[in-house]
Scaffold this motif. Structure first.
Motif, PDB file in Angstrom:
ATOM      1  N   VAL A  19       0.832  -1.201   0.000  1.00  0.00           N
ATOM      2  CA  VAL A  19       0.000   0.000   0.000  1.00  0.00           C
ATOM      3  C   VAL A  19       0.867   1.252   0.000  1.00  0.00           C
ATOM      4  O   VAL A  19       0.597   2.202  -0.727  1.00  0.00           O
ATOM      5  CB  VAL A  19      -0.978   0.003   1.199  1.00  0.00           C
ATOM      6  CG1 VAL A  19      -1.696   1.323   1.299  1.00  0.00           C
ATOM      7  CG2 VAL A  19      -1.991  -1.114   1.040  1.00  0.00           C
ATOM      8  N   ILE A 101      -6.173   0.258   1.050  1.00  0.00           N
ATOM      9  CA  ILE A 101      -6.068  -0.439  -0.239  1.00  0.00           C
ATOM     10  C   ILE A 101      -6.958   0.245  -1.269  1.00  0.00           C
ATOM     11  O   ILE A 101      -6.544   0.503  -2.402  1.00  0.00           O
ATOM     12  CB  ILE A 101      -6.447  -1.924  -0.086  1.00  0.00           C
ATOM     13  CG1 ILE A 101      -5.420  -2.658   0.775  1.00  0.00           C
ATOM     14  CG2 ILE A 101      -6.586  -2.600  -1.461  1.00  0.00           C
ATOM     15  CD1 ILE A 101      -5.886  -4.012   1.295  1.00  0.00           C
ATOM     16  N   ALA A 165      -5.603  -2.639  -7.767  1.00  0.00           N
ATOM     17  CA  ALA A 165      -5.709  -3.221  -6.426  1.00  0.00           C
ATOM     18  C   ALA A 165      -4.677  -4.334  -6.238  1.00  0.00           C
ATOM     19  O   ALA A 165      -4.060  -4.446  -5.177  1.00  0.00           O
ATOM     20  CB  ALA A 165      -7.123  -3.745  -6.187  1.00  0.00           C
ATOM     21  N   CYS A 168      -1.161  -3.270  -5.285  1.00  0.00           N
ATOM     22  CA  CYS A 168      -0.958  -2.914  -3.875  1.00  0.00           C
ATOM     23  C   CYS A 168      -0.407  -4.096  -3.080  1.00  0.00           C
ATOM     24  O   CYS A 168       0.218  -3.900  -2.037  1.00  0.00           O
ATOM     25  CB  CYS A 168      -2.263  -2.438  -3.243  1.00  0.00           C
ATOM     26  SG  CYS A 168      -2.871  -0.903  -3.964  1.00  0.00           S
ATOM     27  N   CYS A 186      -8.712  -6.808   2.952  1.00  0.00           N
ATOM     28  CA  CYS A 186      -7.410  -6.818   3.615  1.00  0.00           C
ATOM     29  C   CYS A 186      -7.087  -8.196   4.181  1.00  0.00           C
ATOM     30  O   CYS A 186      -6.283  -8.321   5.098  1.00  0.00           O
ATOM     31  CB  CYS A 186      -7.349  -5.752   4.708  1.00  0.00           C
ATOM     32  SG  CYS A 186      -8.500  -6.002   6.068  1.00  0.00           S
TER      33      CYS A 186
END
Length: 194
Positions: A19, A101, A165, A168, A186
């Motif tokens: 992140v 995120i 995404a 990340c 997460c």
């Protein structure tokens, strides 16, 4: 509501580096190819912001929720309420890792359009109801723990959102192309879908 307005180890562990790298990449140069996503945050990303709209409630949120290493409690309260189970009007404390995120992926996409939030927190009752109607709803969904969101952007494809995404490297990312949304959570770092 003070800071915003709402209107009408790798498997289980959160990969903070992923992140932070996403925030660093967008603070320097936003790259749709995600080539800068591997950089480490160095003096950038002092502010984190989330922008979302809910078609179910008609509400919109646009808030800075993190400044210089500190989460802003009032902003998180607003986010928790916004991401509530609208069917039962129940909220929970959303996991800040999921919010990070979502914000980092949004930054990588270099877009000002707010996410359309399809689902944030789900109460166990709502999850059970949705599960009875669809095979795609997990029995132990992370939505019930405030650790997941299903999101859409009109200006970006499901593939683009999925890749942002995924860059990340901080949780689960599901691609639901036929339903036009991306799941971000997460939990374990993993991907699925087409």
């Amino acid at each position: 509501m003070t800071n915003s307005e709402i209107s009408g180890a790798k498997s289980i562990q959160f990969t903070r580096r992923g992140v932070l790298a996403a925030f660093a990449a967008t603070a320097t140069v936003a790259s749709p190819t995600f080539s800068n996503a591997a950089g480490i945050l160095r003096g950038a990303g002092d502010v984190r912001r989330i922008r979302m709209h809910s078609g179910r409630t008609g509400e919109t949120i646009d808030t800075v929720y993190w400044i210089e290493g500190e989460y802003i409690r009032e902003a998180l309260t607003d986010i928790n309420y916004f991401m509530r189970d609208w069917r039962r009007d129940e909220a929970t404390n959303m996991d800040t890792r999921t919010i990070d995120i979502m914000a980092a992926a949004h930054n990588l996409l270099d877009v000002n359009e707010p996410y359309l939030m399809l689902s944030g927190y789900r109460s166990p009752a709502t999850n059970a109801m949705l599960r009875s109607r669809s095979r795609g709803v997990a029995r132990n969904s992370l939505h019930m723990q405030g650790k997941a969101a299903d999101l859409r952007l009109n200006s970006r494809s499901v593939g683009q959102m999925f890749n942002a995404a995924k860059a990340c490297a901080a949780g689960g990312v599901g691609r639901y192309s036929s339903s036009n949304f991306v799941h971000m959570d997460c939990g374990q770092v993993r991907t699925w879908g087409r």
